[in-house]
Design an enzyme around this catalytic site. Structure first.
Site: not given
Ligand code: MEV
Length: 433
Positions: A85, A275
Site C-alpha cells: 500500500e 486497520k
Molecule cells: C488506510 O490504509 C488507513 C487509514 O484509513 C487509517 C485510518 O483511517 O485511521 C488511513
C-alpha cells in the site's frame, strides 16, 4: 468449465504451469512468459522459495521498504516493512522523524505468556474429573519432557495447565488450558507438540482410572494471547507539537484526542482506525518472517475484549502534556520458522540488530503507533487524500506505462495541482498529444 485434475501436486513445476495455461489462458505465450519472468535466476534461491509451500508456480513480489529514524527507548532503528500500500512507509518515516525530535518512542513488554488448549468432552462427574486431573497433572508435564528439555534449558517451557469446565456453554465440553513461555520462538510447533502429548497421556490415563467417556476433540495453540502484551507510547508538552503541519498545537491535540475517543466508542470507526495501525504492524511482521494472520486475529480479538470492538490506541491530555499509546498482544519469534530460512527475513532481522522476540514486540508496537499517529494527524488536519493521492500518482502513471520523462513532467505538474485519477489521466493525455 474446466475438468477437475487429479495428481496435480505430483506434476513438475513446468507441467503444472502448462496445465494452468492450456486450461485457463487465451494468450498462452504471454501468460507463460509472465510466470517464468518472476523466477529467480539463482536456481538454489528459487528452489528455497518453491519449497516454502506446495504447488508453487512462481514468486509474488511485495516491495520491501524501510522507515529510518525510529528512536525507541533511546536507541535508533531503521524498520523494515513489506507492504504494497502506497504511503504506509512514507507515513511511518514521517512519524518517526516527528517523534525523533520530541523524545522518541518508549516501549515495554508487559508479559510474554502463550496459550494452548486441549479441547475434550467428558460425560461423567465433574468432581471426579477434577480430582483425576489434579492427580495426573504432573504426569502430563512429565510426559512432554522430551519436547520441553531444550526450551527449559533456555529458561522457558510449560508454565501451567488448568482444567476448565465449559459445560455451561457447551454440553460435556472441557479444556486443558495450558500456558507456556517460548522465549525468542513464536512457539507454535513447540506448543502444539506439547498439547498433543498432553492429550495422549490424559486420554490413556483416563481410560484406566476415570468413570465416563472422555474424548479428545483437538489440541491446538490459541492465537489469542492477551498475556503476551506490549505497550508503546509517545508523549511531550503540547507546545512542543508545533511544526509545519501543526500550527496551533492546543487545537490539534483536542481534535486528535476527539478522533481517538471516537474510535474508542464507535466500532465502524474503530475498525478503520485499527486497520491503519495494522498497516504498520503487518508490514514489520511480514518483513521479519512472522505470521501476520495470527497477529491480526489476536490483535482484533484483543480490541473486542470488553465486549465491543474498540480502538487499540489511547490518548490523554493532562497538565499540558500530550500522551498517546498503544497496548497490543503480539506473539512473535526471532528464531525458528521462516526467520532462519528466508534471505530477506534474515536481512530484516539483521537490520534490526538481531532482536530478541521482546525487542521485536517493541519495534512492531511502535510501528503500529507511528502509523496511527500519522493517519490520525492527517485525518484531523489536511485530510488523508492529499498524501495518499500524491503517492498514488506513481501507481496511476505506471498503470498507463508513462515514460521517465512523462513521469517527471507530471509529478512536477501535480506539485501545485490536486491529484485525482481523472486529472492524472487528462494531464498524461495532454502531454502525449
Ligand atoms: C488506510 O490504509 C488507513 C487509514 O484509513 C487509517 C485510518 O483511517 O485511521 C488511513
Amino acid at each position: 468449465m474446466p475438468n477437475a485434475i487429479s495428481g496435480f501436486s505430483k506434476l513438475s513445476k513446468l507441467d503444472k504451469i502448462d496445465w494452468l495455461i492450456s486450461t485457463y489462458f487465451t494468450d498462452k505465450d504471454s501468460a507463460k512468459q509472465l510466470i517464468t519472468q518472476y523466477w529467480n535466476s539463482d536456481e538454489k534461491l528459487q528452489k528455497l522459495h518453491d519449497e516454502f509451500i506446495e504447488n508453487t508456480i512462481t514468486n509474488y513480489y511485495l516491495p520491501l521498504g524501510v522507515a529510518p529514524n525510529f528512536l525507541i527507548n533511546d536507541a535508533l532503528y531503521t524498520i523494515p516493512m513489506a507492504i504494497e500500500e502506497s504511503s504506509v512507509v512514507a507515513a511511518a518515516s514521517k512519524a518517526a522523524k516527528f517523534w525523533l525530535d520530541r523524545g522518541g518512542f518508549k516501549a515495554e513488554v508487559i508479559a510474554t505468556e502463550k496459550i494452548g488448549q486441549v479441547h475434550f468432552t467428558f460425560d461423567g462427574n465433574f468432581t471426579a474429573l477434577q480430582s483425576f486431573f489434579n492427580k495426573v497433572k504432573p504426569k502430563l508435564i512429565e510426559s512432554a519432557s522430551g519436547i520441553t528439555k531444550n526450551m527449559q534449558r533456555r529458561g522457558g517451557g510449560i508454565l501451567d495447565i488448568e482444567l476448565k469446565n465449559k459445560t455451561e456453554d457447551l454440553a460435556n465440553y472441557y479444556q486443558l488450558h495450558a500456558t507456556f513461555e517460548t522465549l525468542d520462538a513464536m512457539g507454535a510447533n513447540f506448543i502444539n507438540s506439547c498439547l498433543e502429548q498432553f492429550a495422549q497421556t490424559f486420554k490413556s490415563e483416563a481410560e484406566d482410572t476415570l468413570d465416563g467417556n472422555l474424548d479428545i476433540v483437538m489440541s491446538i495453540l490459541s492465537n489469542y494471547v492477551p498475556n503476551c502484551l506490549v505497550k508503546a507510547e509517545v508523549s511531550c508538552p503540547i507546545a512542543d507539537l508545533k511544526s509545519k503541519d501543526i500550527e496551533h498545537p492546543e487545537i490539534f491535540v483536542q481534535k486528535f484526542k476527539q478522533a481517538i475517543n471516537i474510535a474508542e466508542i464507535e466500532p465502524y470507526r474503530a475498525v478503520t482506525h485499527n486497520k491503519g495501525i495494522m498497516n504498520g504492524i503487518d508490514a514489520v511482521v511480514l518483513a521479519t518472517g512472522n505470521d501476520f494472520r495470527a497477529v491480526e486475529a489476536g490483535v482484533h480479538a484483543y480490541a473486542s475484549r470488553n465486549g465491543k470492538y474498540a480502538s487499540l490506541t489511547h490518548c490523554t491530555i493532562t497538565d499540558g502534556m500530550f500522551k498517546f499509546w498503544i497496548e497490543i498482544p503480539l506473539a512473535l519469534g526471532t528464531i525458528g520458522g521462516l526467520t532462519g530460512l528466508h534471505p530477506l527475513v534474515k536481512f530484516s532481522l539483521e537490520l534490526l540488530e538481531k532482536p530478541t522476540a521482546k525487542a521485536l514486540m517493541q519495534v512492531v508496537a511502535v510501528a503500529g503507533l507511528a502509523q496511527n499517529f500519522a493517519a490520525v494527524k492527517s485525518l484531523t488536519t489536511t485530510g488523508i487524500q492529499e498524501g495518499h493521492m500524491k503517492m498514488h500518482l506513481m501507481n496511476i502513471l505506471n498503470q498507463f506505462e508513462a515514460t521517465a520523462i512523462e513521469k517527471a513532467e507530471i509529478v512536477n505538474h501535480f506539485k501545485t495541482n490536486v491529484v485525482t485519477h481523472s486529472a492524472v489521466v487528462d494531464a498524461l493525455k495532454k502531454l502525449r498529444n
